[in-house]
Write an enzyme that holds these catalytic residues in place. Sequence first.
Site, mmCIF file in Angstrom:
data_model
loop_
_atom_site.group_PDB
_atom_site.id
_atom_site.type_symbol
_atom_site.label_atom_id
_atom_site.label_comp_id
_atom_site.label_asym_id
_atom_site.label_seq_id
_atom_site.Cartn_x
_atom_site.Cartn_y
_atom_site.Cartn_z
ATOM 1 C CB CYS A 88 -0.909 -0.158 1.226
ATOM 2 S SG CYS A 88 -2.107 1.378 1.418
ATOM 3 C CG HIS A 130 -5.619 -1.851 -1.446
ATOM 4 N ND1 HIS A 130 -4.615 -2.550 -0.772
ATOM 5 C CD2 HIS A 130 -5.207 -0.584 -1.430
ATOM 6 C CE1 HIS A 130 -3.911 -1.684 -0.160
ATOM 7 N NE2 HIS A 130 -4.385 -0.376 -0.634
ATOM 8 C CD GLU A 131 -7.100 1.927 -3.950
ATOM 9 O OE1 GLU A 131 -6.972 2.891 -3.283
ATOM 10 O OE2 GLU A 131 -5.701 1.361 -4.152
ATOM 11 C CG HIS A 134 -7.562 2.849 1.135
ATOM 12 N ND1 HIS A 134 -6.619 3.263 1.957
ATOM 13 C CD2 HIS A 134 -6.346 2.282 0.244
ATOM 14 C CE1 HIS A 134 -5.510 2.870 1.921
ATOM 15 N NE2 HIS A 134 -5.157 2.306 0.737
#
Length: 162
Positions: A88, A130-131, A134
């Site tokens: 990351c 993953h995003e 976030h």
Amino acid sequence: MAVREIRVFGDPVLRRVCDTITKIDDGLRQHVTDLLDTVAFDGRAGLASTQIGHNVRAFSLHIDGKVSYILNPELEVFGEPVPTGEGCLSVPDLWFQVQRYPKARVTGIDLNGNKVVIAGEGLLAQALQHECDHLDGKLYIQRLDAAQRKQAMKQIRESAWF
């Protein structure tokens, strides 16, 4: 070109759940430009709003040489999770195995309010998950088991950037 500084572990903005975008205006258009400019470097697969200090549901991608973005993504995953090597930009120089689904799809909108669907497998599926993490205030190291998380925290404390 507006390349923004990437926020790193310890910055409270990375822990915030992002707000749904309700208004498309010049400020949002500039933010998307910043996301696109900041992700468009070799080795960067994705970048979420929180990583450049904003609290809106938007992220950019840089997969297979193509740069794109999506607003208000809703994630769907498919298959059984498998260990996937992951790093990351907000936790530089660390790499761990994280459980990720092999296929994923996000549905959202673009800056014109048109529906956007991004779907894929492999790196694209991983980046979508993953995003979206976030945007929900989660870093990938939170997905590690206790032993790996302990190792990650030790590496973070010993890193030059922390």
